[in-house]
Design a protein around this motif. Structure first.
Motif, PDB file in Angstrom:
ATOM      1  N   LEU A 321      78.959  13.104 106.682  1.00 60.89           N
ATOM      2  CA  LEU A 321      79.967  14.081 107.094  1.00 60.89           C
ATOM      3  C   LEU A 321      79.696  14.688 108.461  1.00 60.89           C
ATOM      4  O   LEU A 321      80.613  15.236 109.085  1.00 60.89           O
ATOM      5  CB  LEU A 321      80.070  15.193 106.047  1.00 60.89           C
ATOM      6  N   GLY A 322      78.464  14.650 108.911  1.00 60.29           N
ATOM      7  CA  GLY A 322      78.128  15.180 110.220  1.00 60.29           C
ATOM      8  C   GLY A 322      78.330  16.684 110.321  1.00 60.29           C
ATOM      9  O   GLY A 322      78.282  17.416 109.325  1.00 60.29           O
ATOM     10  N   TRP A 323      78.584  17.129 111.559  1.00 57.53           N
ATOM     11  CA  TRP A 323      78.781  18.552 111.832  1.00 57.53           C
ATOM     12  C   TRP A 323      80.121  18.714 112.545  1.00 57.53           C
ATOM     13  O   TRP A 323      80.240  18.463 113.745  1.00 57.53           O
ATOM     14  CB  TRP A 323      77.650  19.086 112.719  1.00 57.53           C
ATOM     15  N   THR A 324      81.130  19.085 111.798  1.00 58.85           N
ATOM     16  CA  THR A 324      82.465  19.252 112.361  1.00 58.85           C
ATOM     17  C   THR A 324      83.044  20.575 111.890  1.00 58.85           C
ATOM     18  O   THR A 324      82.493  21.242 111.020  1.00 58.85           O
ATOM     19  CB  THR A 324      83.401  18.104 111.929  1.00 58.85           C
ATOM     20  N   GLY A 325      84.186  20.931 112.465  1.00 57.02           N
ATOM     21  CA  GLY A 325      84.867  22.148 112.051  1.00 57.02           C
ATOM     22  C   GLY A 325      84.481  23.344 112.887  1.00 57.02           C
ATOM     23  O   GLY A 325      83.730  23.244 113.875  1.00 57.02           O
ATOM     24  N   GLY A 326      85.004  24.497 112.488  1.00 54.07           N
ATOM     25  CA  GLY A 326      84.746  25.729 113.208  1.00 54.07           C
ATOM     26  C   GLY A 326      83.386  26.315 112.894  1.00 54.07           C
ATOM     27  O   GLY A 326      82.555  25.709 112.191  1.00 54.07           O
ATOM     28  N   LEU A 327      83.165  27.530 113.394  1.00 52.53           N
ATOM     29  CA  LEU A 327      81.867  28.167 113.230  1.00 52.53           C
ATOM     30  C   LEU A 327      81.531  28.396 111.763  1.00 52.53           C
ATOM     31  O   LEU A 327      80.414  28.138 111.319  1.00 52.53           O
ATOM     32  CB  LEU A 327      81.861  29.500 113.997  1.00 52.53           C
ATOM     33  N   GLY A 328      82.508  28.881 110.990  1.00 46.34           N
ATOM     34  CA  GLY A 328      82.260  29.125 109.573  1.00 46.34           C
ATOM     35  C   GLY A 328      81.926  27.853 108.824  1.00 46.34           C
ATOM     36  O   GLY A 328      81.020  27.832 107.978  1.00 46.34           O
ATOM     37  N   GLU A 329      82.649  26.769 109.132  1.00 46.62           N
ATOM     38  CA  GLU A 329      82.384  25.485 108.484  1.00 46.62           C
ATOM     39  C   GLU A 329      80.987  24.984 108.816  1.00 46.62           C
ATOM     40  O   GLU A 329      80.239  24.545 107.938  1.00 46.62           O
ATOM     41  CB  GLU A 329      83.421  24.465 108.938  1.00 46.62           C
ATOM     42  N   ARG A 330      80.592  25.067 110.073  1.00 47.10           N
ATOM     43  CA  ARG A 330      79.267  24.592 110.471  1.00 47.10           C
ATOM     44  C   ARG A 330      78.168  25.460 109.868  1.00 47.10           C
ATOM     45  O   ARG A 330      77.095  24.953 109.499  1.00 47.10           O
ATOM     46  CB  ARG A 330      79.160  24.579 112.003  1.00 47.10           C
ATOM     47  N   TRP A 331      78.418  26.756 109.770  1.00 48.89           N
ATOM     48  CA  TRP A 331      77.426  27.646 109.164  1.00 48.89           C
ATOM     49  C   TRP A 331      77.160  27.234 107.727  1.00 48.89           C
ATOM     50  O   TRP A 331      75.999  27.105 107.302  1.00 48.89           O
ATOM     51  CB  TRP A 331      77.940  29.101 109.238  1.00 48.89           C
ATOM     52  N   PHE A 332      78.225  27.006 106.968  1.00 50.39           N
ATOM     53  CA  PHE A 332      78.005  26.689 105.564  1.00 50.39           C
ATOM     54  C   PHE A 332      77.512  25.262 105.359  1.00 50.39           C
ATOM     55  O   PHE A 332      76.812  24.991 104.370  1.00 50.39           O
ATOM     56  CB  PHE A 332      79.260  26.987 104.742  1.00 50.39           C
ATOM     57  N   ARG A 333      77.817  24.363 106.253  1.00 47.89           N
ATOM     58  CA  ARG A 333      77.184  23.041 106.153  1.00 47.89           C
ATOM     59  C   ARG A 333      75.683  23.162 106.385  1.00 47.89           C
ATOM     60  O   ARG A 333      74.887  22.460 105.753  1.00 47.89           O
ATOM     61  CB  ARG A 333      77.824  22.073 107.148  1.00 47.89           C
ATOM     62  N   MET A 334      75.304  24.038 107.313  1.00 48.44           N
ATOM     63  CA  MET A 334      73.878  24.285 107.523  1.00 48.44           C
ATOM     64  C   MET A 334      73.251  24.861 106.260  1.00 48.44           C
ATOM     65  O   MET A 334      72.162  24.432 105.845  1.00 48.44           O
ATOM     66  CB  MET A 334      73.684  25.231 108.714  1.00 48.44           C
TER      67      MET A 334
END
Length: 458
Positions: A321-334
């Motif tokens: 899935l990589g790292w995509t989307g806005g700040l909130g999306e990237r935060w929760f993927r982290m």
């Protein structure tokens, strides 16, 4: 450098490494807590003063047909009682249960056949098992699509459940209405308590009490996609078709160990709305519409299940899935992917504490050894102690809210159990991930309650 000096230096370096990691993770968790409580207080002061709360038993009458997909491999012990319970409990006039089984699993096929009801569609998926859960779901999707063509009647929503789930009577009515507003609707998952496994099975109750009361609420609030839990989730019918069109007619990710988690994120990446819903069943108070079920009761089974989650989300999910989307999306993927690092920090922290304790004991016995932390490390450890106390308090409060005061108190020692499971599961996940497997359904044994649970507060 002498051995005592070497041990002292190693203790300091390990403590510093773990301390910095714990501090960063604790600040991350604190941010989630602050957003949750700020949002809760704001909605109580504004939204709920002007708009009445929704209750599932007050929803408008259903308007569509619902398909429930239940993949099953080696589930002869639980599938029949699960299906009977679902048929007895679902409060919806038009639904069909698609139950997938493998041709080399006659016991599960016989158990499904024992539930004689036209609403149950037993689907022999035509291959020997196990394949992957996603493969089984894709074959159920194909069977459902074929039925739509034959019946000239399209389903409105598709609901996912596992063979051991205790379904909620009102969930289909809720999905029927809310898929008009969102492509994905995820209900809370409430682990059932097992008196014979207070510590292993019980730690799932603690984790889900926080994740499905607080964390998913914050995830939605910051604009991140809601991942599916694989159970108690509804999908708008057209959303599945959009994914199928992009993946050769197979909307579920065959190669993933956590196809449910990926489904929510992939639909969110298409710009579709994903929604987490905690809705009270009725005005009487207490119960929310949720999916309930037993979780693994032994250490080995829990490690296997957690390894599958960690490997699928934190390792394969990163690659896929990589790292995509806005700040909130990237935060929760982290946040989703920090499990392996958290396990490393826990192992290092426990090792540092063990060495520190041994050095202190040796010094108390008169040996010329010891460890004295620097002022900076002392300050870091003090800050971590305060943040740990906050974290423990949150875990106990949310568990007590969901299960009562007694379980809230048990949540404290269960933190240690959860940490041990997390360390072992991360090690297993790494071995499987870098070893190229598993490539088939790595499931655990399931149980279904003899007596259906009363709807609790969760």
């Amino acid at each position: 450098m002498s051995l005592p000096q070497l041990l002292s230096a190693a203790t300091g370096e390990l403590a510093l490494f773990a301390g910095v990691g714990f501090f960063l993770f604790a600040i991350d968790d604190l941010a989630v807590d602050l957003i949750y409580f700020t949002r809760t207080f704001w909605r109580s002061a504004t939204v709920y003063r002007h708009f009445p709360r929704a209750f599932a038993d007050r929803l408008p009458p259903p308007t569509g047909r619902i398909a429930v997909l239940v993949p099953a491999w080696d589930e002869s012990a639980v599938i029949a009682p699960m299906l009977r319970a679902a048929l007895a409990r679902f409060d919806h006039p038009d639904y069909r249960l698609y139950v997938g089984h493998y041709r080399n699993d006659p016991a599960t096929a016989a158990a499904i056949a024992s539930v004689a009801d036209p609403r149950v569609r037993a689907i022999d998926i035509g291959v020997d098992g196990p394949t992957t859960k996603a493969d089984c779901l894709n074959r159920l999707y194909a069977a459902m699509t074929a039925d739509e063509v034959a019946d000239a009647h399209r389903f409105k929503a598709v609901v996912l459940h596992d063979a051991e789930d205790v379904v909620d009577p009102l969930e289909l009515r809720l999905f029927d209405r809310l898929v008009e507003r969102a492509a994905v609707v995820q209900l809370p998952v409430v682990p059932l308590l097992d008196p014979g496994s207070r510590w292993v099975a019980g730690h799932y109750a603690d984790e889900f009490a926080e994740a499905h009361v607080k964390e998913l609420v914050v995830r939605e609030a910051v604009g991140a996609a809601i991942p599916l839990a694989g159970v108690g989730c509804g999908l708008e019918r057209g959303a599945l078709d959009r994914l199928a069109a992009r993946h050769d007619g197979r909307p579920f990710a065959d190669a993933s160990m956590t196809e449910d988690y990926e489904m929510g994120l992939r639909l969110g990446a298409l710009g579709l709305k994903t929604m987490f819903v905690r809705m009270a069943a009725g005005t009487g108070g207490g119960a929310v519409v949720a999916s309930r079920g037993h979780f693994p009761t032994t250490m080995g089974a829990a490690v296997r299940q957690k390894a599958r989650w960690i490997g699928g989300i934190a390792m394969s999910g990163w690659d896929r899935l990589g790292w995509t989307g806005g700040l909130g999306e990237r935060w929760f993927r982290m946040r989703d992917r920090r499990g392996p690092m958290a396990a490393v920090l826990l192992a290092v922290g426990y090792l540092a504490a063990l060495l520190w304790g041994q050095l202190a004991l040796a010094r108390a016995l008169g040996a010329p050894v010891g460890f004295t932390p620097s002022p900076g490390l002392r300050l870091l450890l003090l800050a971590n102690a305060v943040l740990l106390a906050w974290h423990v308090a949150m875990r106990m409060i949310f568990t007590a809210y969901a299960y009562g005061l007694g379980e809230g108190l048990r949540a404290l020692p269960r933190l240690l159990v959860g940490n041990v499971i997390a360390i072992a599961a991360s090690w297993r996940a790494a071995r499987l991930h870098f070893g190229g497997g598993p490539r088939q359904w790595d499931k655990t044994a399931h149980t279904f309650p003899r007596e259906l649970p009363a709807m609790g507060r969760s």
